[in-house]
Design a protein around this motif. Structure first.
Motif, mmCIF file in Angstrom:
data_model
loop_
_atom_site.group_PDB
_atom_site.id
_atom_site.type_symbol
_atom_site.label_atom_id
_atom_site.label_comp_id
_atom_site.label_asym_id
_atom_site.label_seq_id
_atom_site.Cartn_x
_atom_site.Cartn_y
_atom_site.Cartn_z
ATOM 1 N N ASN A 636 0.852 -1.131 0.110
ATOM 2 C CA ASN A 636 -0.121 -0.133 -0.042
ATOM 3 C C ASN A 636 0.875 1.389 -0.046
ATOM 4 N N PHE A 637 1.870 1.193 0.725
ATOM 5 C CA PHE A 637 2.678 2.307 0.662
ATOM 6 C C PHE A 637 3.534 2.525 -0.692
ATOM 7 N N ILE A 638 3.826 1.465 -1.399
ATOM 8 C CA ILE A 638 4.368 1.563 -2.696
ATOM 9 C C ILE A 638 3.552 2.307 -3.595
ATOM 10 N N THR A 639 2.268 1.646 -3.508
ATOM 11 C CA THR A 639 1.098 2.097 -4.461
ATOM 12 C C THR A 639 0.963 3.431 -4.041
ATOM 13 N N TRP A 640 1.027 4.177 -3.132
ATOM 14 C CA TRP A 640 0.621 5.562 -2.555
ATOM 15 C C TRP A 640 1.838 6.534 -3.102
ATOM 16 N N VAL A 641 3.225 5.729 -2.969
ATOM 17 C CA VAL A 641 4.274 6.584 -3.380
ATOM 18 C C VAL A 641 4.226 6.905 -5.231
ATOM 19 N N ASN A 642 3.767 5.590 -5.664
ATOM 20 C CA ASN A 642 3.503 5.753 -7.244
ATOM 21 C C ASN A 642 2.430 6.920 -7.636
ATOM 22 N N GLU A 643 1.279 7.023 -6.671
ATOM 23 C CA GLU A 643 0.500 7.779 -6.869
ATOM 24 C C GLU A 643 0.995 9.352 -6.762
ATOM 25 N N CYS A 644 1.752 9.629 -5.592
ATOM 26 C CA CYS A 644 2.320 10.867 -5.572
ATOM 27 C C CYS A 644 3.217 11.357 -6.740
ATOM 28 N N MET A 645 3.837 10.368 -7.458
ATOM 29 C CA MET A 645 4.825 10.707 -8.361
ATOM 30 C C MET A 645 4.180 11.141 -9.542
#
Length: 646
Positions: A636-645
């Motif tokens: 979930n953290f990785i998915t969130w980082v990708n969304e922020c990028m």
């Protein structure tokens, strides 16, 4: 009033000491009121013949060498290049902690075998991993410091498959813990961030897209790194360890699970929300608890905390309980109901509570009891503090050392014994095995529930406090106090964070590097004075002390309070560059801190100009863990980082 006095003293103290920090992660987010020019005095360096390393504008000053591109190690099976033991400050206070390790997806570098186990590498600008070019990849930094403990520096390779496959650059920075006293931990992480910006032209990763993440005390320090970017208050501490000067230490994103933070109001918040479940207090102790609860209303009513629509939230006196009315109270009720209704929406019945996965995703989990208390300090059945495997007493008497939880026992990964995702035998999960004494109204969720109505009936086993509409699959609660009595009983002694005998982990945090606890809560100090408590003199004495750079506990407390920088009512507002993106998750049943801690942080961020996104949720039934409504915390953290990028 105490904050105003402390702020005035701080301003006088730093007129001659402090200089402004440099550039922000993004020029269009620079905050007004912060000087963006670095004033440098190089006379001493010139006299000593030191080397000055500067960028094209001449603003970066350091004697540190950039990363040696001929010293990369390579893990062929994982296809990862890495370096370990890189010094990120010139004059480390503890060199055994203050180094960092860099892990890079193998495709981002072109390496030549040196024949001795090392490789000489250069950036492969043509490569992409998960859509990221080498120079544009996000950099993620774990802050796994439960109980504000130290984060051990890595001494060997660790597998980080999920992060590498995601195309992230992973940087593990060792940092000092609470024994060193605040603000050592955050100072070290800031120094590591500054070093990453200094070497950004040499290694893969975009140093303007740094994300920090952590849980508990690590979540708190992740929130602090996110909120205090380029704060001048940290300058003397950064200079003390020889951090790179002339670069920003602001970050792009902050992920915080169950952050134990905002300690300036945390004691009062704990009594306001959860004090109703205390039993066996003496008359004097009850008077302290009640006064603390009332003082939280004073705090809220002057803080100017706003809801998502910009409405200022307040607390009002009530017929039952202490200030259990008003728009702020109603908002907290709404947060609790949203958490429960999210659970009902996420959960497919029949529901097996034993298989729900308290620690990693999945709704539900244990209902209010069986979770642990403070990171390292455990209350026993009689309400007194017992000290388990991860903590020993460290109060004012005796100067006993607190064990660094992540420095002993042999970490297998940056996030604890279970590796980077916190699964398996993490310190948090081991501590979760400590059981609690249930209050008379407390409920325990266990077994399988065939329908949502069955689950609601279990919540109401000791008295109705939840109503349920089966047609809409939604629920409502009767009151905050009824929720707390059933689901969120106290687990900490009076003075939950600034304990009366200075024996709590946070007392060590605001000590002076000698392992002894010190008092820091000025509001509690005033209450004890007014009540003519025998503890008042100890509080008054500690609040007058200063550390090695001349800061009082009140000043350091402001530095370690995200809301000091985020609320317009605070003196630190506008004096930092907060992260643009935030994700906050908390287990709603945890007894480690009041729910108001995370709620206030999320609301302050949502109303802060320049913060672009705040993803906040409380997770029903889960406690002091890396709480997620569904799925795995790392994924979930990785998915969130990708969304922020994007």
């Amino acid at each position: 009033m105490l904050k105003k006095i402390a702020a005035a003293a701080m301003a006088v103290l730093m007129i001659c000491q402090l200089t402004a920090c440099g550039e922000s992660p993004d020029d269009n987010t620079k905050t007004e009121g912060i000087s963006q020019e670095k004033t440098e005095d190089t006379s001493q360096e010139e006299a000593e013949g030191t080397q000055e390393e500067a960028d094209s504008s001449g603003s970066i000053t350091t004697n540190l060498e950039k990363i040696d591109m001929s010293k990369w190690m390579y893990h062929a099976e994982d296809n990862v290049y890495y370096q370990i033991g890189i010094s990120y400050c010139e004059m480390p206070a503890d060199a055994s902690y203050e180094t960092l390790a860099v892990f890079v997806p193998g495709d981002y570098l072109s390496g030549t075998d040196n024949g001795d186990g090392t490789y000489t590498c250069e950036i492969n600008s043509e490569a992409e991993v998960n859509g990221y070019a080498a120079e544009a990849a996000p950099i993620v930094i774990p802050i796994e410091t439960p109980g504000y403990a130290a984060q051990a520096a890595l001494t060997d390779y660790t597998s980080l498959t999920e992060y590498m496959e995601a195309g992230f650059v992973y940087v593990h920075a060792g940092c000092r813990g609470r024994d060193a006293g605040a603000p050592a931990g955050v100072t070290d992480i800031k120094a590591a961030i500054r070093y990453l910006r200094y070497i950004n032209d040499a290694v893969p990763g975009d140093a303007e897209k740094i994300f920090v993440f952590g849980m508990s005390g690590g979540g708190a320090q992740s929130a602090l790194v996110g909120a205090t970017g380029d704060s001048e208050l940290y300058d003397p501490y950064l200079e003390q360890i020889g951090a790179v000067q002339g670069v920003s230490d602001a970050v792009y994103g902050s992920m915080d699970w169950c952050p134990i933070t905002n300690l300036d109001s945390a004691d009062a918040a704990y009594e306001w929300m959860m004090g109703v479940t205390r039993t066996g207090l003496s008359d004097d102790e009850q008077a302290i608890s009640d006064a603390m609860a009332a003082s939280f209303a004073d705090y809220i009513n002057q803080a100017g905390i706003k809801d998502e629509n910009g409405n200022v939230l307040t607390l009002e006196e009530s017929a039952d309980g202490i200030f259990q009315a008003g728009s702020y109270y109603d908002y907290i009720v709404g947060v609790i109901e949203t958490s429960l209704n999210n659970f009902l929406s996420d959960t497919e019945f029949p529901y097996d509570s034993s298989a729900s996965g308290e620690n990693e995703g999945g709704p539900g989990g244990r209902g209010g009891f069986g979770g642990r208390g403070n990171d390292g300090d455990f209350p026993g059945p009689d309400g007194n503090m017992e000290f388990g495997e991860f903590g020993v007493p460290g109060g004012k008497e005796g100067g006993k050392e607190l064990r660094e939880m992540d420095g002993e026992g042999g970490l297998e990964g940056p996030a604890g014994n279970g590796g980077p995702d916190g699964a398996g035998e993490s310190p948090y999960e081991e501590l979760d095995d400590i059981t609690r004494t249930e209050t008379s109204n407390g409920i325990t969720i266990s077994g399988t529930y065939e329908t949502a109505s069955d689950y609601i009936d279990a919540l109401n086993a000791n008295g109705t406090w939840v109503t349920y509409d089966a047609a809409t699959n939604t629920a409502a609660i009767t009151s905050v106090s009824d929720f707390v009595k059933a689901f969120k009983s106290v687990s900490k002694n009076l003075g939950a964070f600034d304990q009366l005998d200075a024996g709590q982990g946070e007392n060590i945090l605001f000590g002076y590097g000698d392992g002894n606890g010190a008092h820091f809560d000025g509001v509690l100090a005033e209450i004890l004075k007014e009540l003519e408590s025998s503890y008042a003199s100890d509080f008054a004495e500690d609040l007058q002390k200063t550390d090695a750079v001349g800061y009082t506990a009140a000043q350091r407390l402001s530095m370690y309070t995200p809301l000091y920088y985020l609320l317009e009512s605070e003196d630190g507002y506008g004096a930092s560059i907060p992260a643009k993106h935030w994700r906050i998750r908390t287990g709603i049943a945890q007894s480690d801190t009041s729910l108001t801690t995370e709620v206030n942080l999320a609301l302050a961020l949502q109303n802060y100009d320049g913060v672009e996104s705040v993803d906040f949720a409380t997770v029903w039934g889960q406690q002091h863990v890396k709480a997620e409504r569904t799925g795995n915390s790392t994924a979930n953290f990785i998915t969130w980082v990708n969304e922020c990028m994007k």
